[in-house]
Design a protein around this motif. Structure first.
Motif, PDB file in Angstrom:
ATOM      1  N   LYS A 258       1.256  -8.573   9.041  1.00  0.00           N
ATOM      2  CA  LYS A 258       0.916  -7.329   8.366  1.00  0.00           C
ATOM      3  C   LYS A 258       1.926  -6.243   8.736  1.00  0.00           C
ATOM      4  N   ARG A 262       4.817  -2.880   3.655  1.00  0.00           N
ATOM      5  CA  ARG A 262       5.612  -4.104   3.521  1.00  0.00           C
ATOM      6  C   ARG A 262       6.753  -3.977   2.509  1.00  0.00           C
ATOM      7  N   GLU A 283      -4.999  -3.255   3.658  1.00  0.00           N
ATOM      8  CA  GLU A 283      -4.354  -4.253   2.805  1.00  0.00           C
ATOM      9  C   GLU A 283      -3.271  -4.998   3.588  1.00  0.00           C
ATOM     10  N   TRP A 284      -3.292  -6.317   3.461  1.00  0.00           N
ATOM     11  CA  TRP A 284      -2.266  -7.158   4.060  1.00  0.00           C
ATOM     12  C   TRP A 284      -1.391  -7.663   2.911  1.00  0.00           C
ATOM     13  N   THR A 286       2.136  -9.236   1.321  1.00  0.00           N
ATOM     14  CA  THR A 286       3.191 -10.141   1.776  1.00  0.00           C
ATOM     15  C   THR A 286       3.802 -10.915   0.613  1.00  0.00           C
ATOM     16  N   GLY A 326      -2.397 -15.576  11.285  1.00  0.00           N
ATOM     17  CA  GLY A 326      -2.729 -14.169  11.071  1.00  0.00           C
ATOM     18  C   GLY A 326      -4.142 -13.790  11.401  1.00  0.00           C
ATOM     19  N   TRP A 331      -3.964  -7.484  14.729  1.00  0.00           N
ATOM     20  CA  TRP A 331      -3.371  -7.076  13.450  1.00  0.00           C
ATOM     21  C   TRP A 331      -4.152  -5.921  12.822  1.00  0.00           C
ATOM     22  N   SER A 334      -7.028  -5.358   8.517  1.00  0.00           N
ATOM     23  CA  SER A 334      -6.517  -5.757   7.200  1.00  0.00           C
ATOM     24  C   SER A 334      -6.761  -7.224   6.909  1.00  0.00           C
ATOM     25  N   GLY A 335      -6.700  -7.577   5.623  1.00  0.00           N
ATOM     26  CA  GLY A 335      -6.720  -8.973   5.216  1.00  0.00           C
ATOM     27  C   GLY A 335      -8.082  -9.556   4.933  1.00  0.00           C
TER      28      GLY A 335
END
Length: 452
Positions: A258, A262, A283-284, A286, A326, A331, A334-335
């Motif tokens: 993350k 990004r 928000e993650w 990628t 992850g 982290w 997020s995600g």
């Protein structure tokens, strides 16, 4: 008279040297094989099938040569060199000599050319890099005719980049083949070109990556002229060019997971630097990839369990690991799927973001891409399954499965320029469950027959 053991050692040394200095243009026999997907029934064309350390070019870059006949990939058939495979015949040809570093860049017009960075084969300062152009058409022709010449006939040194730049293998070729962009990780050089008072970003996340400053530079492919593009206060990763719009770049703030922000975009002259998709802390984001003149696909990950909510996909009290990276709490928040996640597509002009689709369970879509005509999108997940999305109807199907989550790397699906097939790397055929092969998956004929 030499002993048999001395002769044997001499033969081994000769073979080792032959492998280390194998000539550009050498050929390898076809390994092509069509396999029926054991889960979906989709016919999978494996262009490589033997365990030689094969891996595809990253999905942010072209995989096929300009004429659409060859796919270029990384392999240990000749350690440190790149290989091209003819999609129709399956024959393979070595297309570099003297090594390469990082990304391989295929021109998409003006003939079949390959561009990359490498260390100086003659040695010297290990931070010095050369920008190389390979005339693939000449390599293919001479290889077929069995009249190979020295490497410098096929490979041209465009420029030698000084040690102070610390040029690195994150690089890209512009749409018109005029400029070769690359990452500068020399902190003194990059920092000296930041606006006064810029705050340098520290490492971010448990991998302790992301610290700056870094920069992007460019070299003129014809003249070797070097110019600065932009300096930023964070670690740069995944530089890519818009293959439909010269002078437009997308790159990432690389943290190994993350990022605070990004995705970024900038013009080739250094103007217009801005976040591509401004992300929230939860928000993650990628694996961004430019998929058309105005569009970038990216993944908004939904791979982490909501804190305090039991994840039905795993037994209570067990940790998520292996194919599911992850998960570290450091982290942040997020995600999870408390907010919208999935395969997102951002318009570079209007800045509008839409979500094309998301799996209903599991990790969600991870590495993403789309057909240049705007009809389809594709993504993989932590199980290494491949999902196809009709962007008009939002229908999503599992196109292919069984690619083994023990694989050395992820499938990284990438559409062909005509939007009719998808290239991945797969461990489906690997006896050890890890070694990967180059594989092409067709878009179903029924989907291609749909009205755009």
């Amino acid at each position: 008279m030499r002993s048999k053991s001395t002769l044997f050692l001499g033969v081994l040394l000769s073979l080792a040297l032959g492998s280390a200095w194998a000539q550009i243009g050498q050929r390898f026999p076809s390994e092509k094989r069509v396999v029926k997907d054991p889960v979906t029934g989709t016919p999978l064309t494996f262009l490589t099938t033997k365990p030689h350390g094969d891996s595809k070019i990253y999905p942010s870059h072209p995989q096929w040569t300009a004429d659409g006949k060859w796919l270029v990939f990384r392999s240990n058939r000749v350690k440190g060199e790149a290989i091209a495979v003819n999609e129709r015949s399956g024959e393979m040809v070595q297309v570099t000599e003297g090594g390469y570093e990082g990304m391989l860049n295929l021109s998409q017009s003006g003939g079949n050319k390959l561009y990359f960075l490498r260390k100086d084969p003659a040695g010297g300062d290990p931070k010095v890099r050369q920008v190389i152009e390979v005339d693939l058409d000449r390599v293919f022709a001479d290889s077929k005719a069995r009249v190979l010449k020295s490497a410098d006939v096929y490979q041209r040194v465009i420029a030698t980049l000084p040690a102070e730049l610390e040029a690195y293998g994150d690089n890209a070729l512009d749409a018109d083949n005029q400029w070769f962009y690359f990452r500068i990780q020399g902190k003194d050089y990059a920092g000296a070109r930041l606006p006064a008072g810029t705050k340098i970003e520290p490492p971010f996340g448990p991998r302790r990556m992301g610290a700056g400053p870094h920069a992007i530079g460019k070299v003129n492919v014809k003249t070797g002229e070097f110019k600065d593009v932009v300096s930023v206060p964070f670690q740069i990763g995944h530089i890519q060019s818009n293959l439909w719009s010269p002078g437009e770049l997308v790159f990432s703030w690389e943290t190994g997971g993350k990022s605070p922000q990004r995705t970024w975009t900038v013009k080739g002259d250094g103007s217009g630097l801005r976040p591509l998709y401004p992300e929230a802390s939860y928000e993650w984001v990628t694996h961004e990839a430019i998929i058309g003149k105005d569009e970038v696909a990216l993944a908004i990950m939904g791979h982490r369990p909501v804190p305090g909510v039991e994840d039905p996909a795993r037994a209570p009290g067990t940790e998520v690991g292996g194919a599911n990276p992850g998960q570290e709490t450091s982290w942040g928040n997020s995600g999870t799927r408390e907010k919208p996640t999935g395969l997102a597509i951002v318009n570079l002009r209007t800045r509008e973001m839409t979500i094309a689709g998301q799996t209903h369970k599991g990790s969600g879509l991870w590495h993403v891409h789309g057909s240049p005509d705007g009809r389809f999108a594709v993504g993989d997940d932590f199980n290494r399954d491949i999902y196809l999305i009709d962007r008009k109807t939002r229908e999503m199907i599992r196109l292919s499965a069984g690619h083994k989550d023990t694989a050395r790397d992820h499938p990284h699906p990438t559409f062909s320029p005509d939007g009719r097939k998808i290239q991945i790397q797969s461990a489906m055929l690997a006896a050890d469950g890890r070694e990967m092969s180059i594989c092409v998956i067709p878009v179903p004929k029924a989907w291609l027959a749909r009205k755009p």
